[in-house]
Scaffold this motif. Structure first.
Motif, PDB file in Angstrom:
ATOM      1  N   SER A 178      41.940  36.751  46.662  1.00 51.91           N
ATOM      2  CA  SER A 178      42.320  38.125  46.965  1.00 51.91           C
ATOM      3  C   SER A 178      42.499  38.299  48.456  1.00 51.91           C
ATOM      4  CB  SER A 178      41.269  39.105  46.447  1.00 51.91           C
ATOM      5  OG  SER A 178      40.095  39.001  47.219  1.00 51.91           O
ATOM      6  N   VAL A 216      40.835  45.040  43.572  1.00 51.64           N
ATOM      7  CA  VAL A 216      41.039  43.731  44.188  1.00 51.64           C
ATOM      8  C   VAL A 216      42.520  43.413  44.109  1.00 51.64           C
ATOM      9  CG1 VAL A 216      40.473  41.281  44.066  1.00 51.64           C
ATOM     10  CG2 VAL A 216      38.730  42.995  43.525  1.00 51.64           C
ATOM     11  N   ARG A 217      43.118  43.072  45.253  1.00 54.48           N
ATOM     12  CA  ARG A 217      44.561  42.815  45.316  1.00 54.48           C
ATOM     13  C   ARG A 217      44.846  41.388  45.767  1.00 54.48           C
ATOM     14  NH1 ARG A 217      47.265  47.287  44.377  1.00 54.48           N
ATOM     15  NH2 ARG A 217      46.246  49.280  44.699  1.00 54.48           N
ATOM     16  N   TYR A 218      45.907  40.834  45.201  1.00 52.15           N
ATOM     17  CA  TYR A 218      46.394  39.501  45.543  1.00 52.15           C
ATOM     18  C   TYR A 218      47.813  39.626  46.067  1.00 52.15           C
ATOM     19  CZ  TYR A 218      42.478  37.590  42.902  1.00 52.15           C
ATOM     20  OH  TYR A 218      41.225  37.267  42.470  1.00 52.15           O
ATOM     21  N   ASN A 247      47.385  44.266  41.950  1.00 52.46           N
ATOM     22  CA  ASN A 247      45.990  44.304  41.526  1.00 52.46           C
ATOM     23  C   ASN A 247      45.688  43.139  40.593  1.00 52.46           C
ATOM     24  OD1 ASN A 247      46.079  45.082  38.672  1.00 52.46           O
ATOM     25  ND2 ASN A 247      46.781  47.067  39.391  1.00 52.46           N
ATOM     26  N   GLU A 248      44.411  42.768  40.519  1.00 53.84           N
ATOM     27  CA  GLU A 248      44.014  41.552  39.812  1.00 53.84           C
ATOM     28  C   GLU A 248      44.347  41.587  38.321  1.00 53.84           C
ATOM     29  OE1 GLU A 248      39.804  40.713  39.771  1.00 53.84           O
ATOM     30  OE2 GLU A 248      39.336  42.841  39.798  1.00 53.84           O
TER      31      GLU A 248
END
Length: 82
Positions: free
Chosen positions: A51, A69-71, A15-16
């Motif tokens: 992301s 939001v995921r990276y 997650n961000e």
């Protein structure tokens, strides 16, 4: 979410908030729910510049069901991991 790519490497969806605390070359510990007694160590080698949602939608981030939001973060596992 995590997937194994060219062992000994893995890509994790982070997650961000957590990504802002990471940097290339940083040591990492990977824990897998299915292997609760084993801990894997490695080094962060890549952090996605956008992301996962944004990269899949042409640069426009879309809200997911959980609105996190995921990276993608690539971690190369150490040879001494179990």
């Amino acid at each position: 979410m995590m997937r194994i790519v060219n062992a000994p490497a893995t890509i994790c969806g982070m997650n961000e908030i957590d990504v802002t605390k990471m940097s290339l070359g940083m040591k990492a510990r990977v824990e897998i729910d299915a292997l609760p007694t084993e801990k894997f160590t490695g080094t962060i080698r890549k952090i996605a510049p956008a992301s996962k949602d944004a990269s899949q939608t042409g640069g426009v981030a879309e809200a997911s069901a959980d609105s996190v939001v995921r990276y993608e973060v690539e971690i190369h596992l150490d040879g001494n991991s179990p």
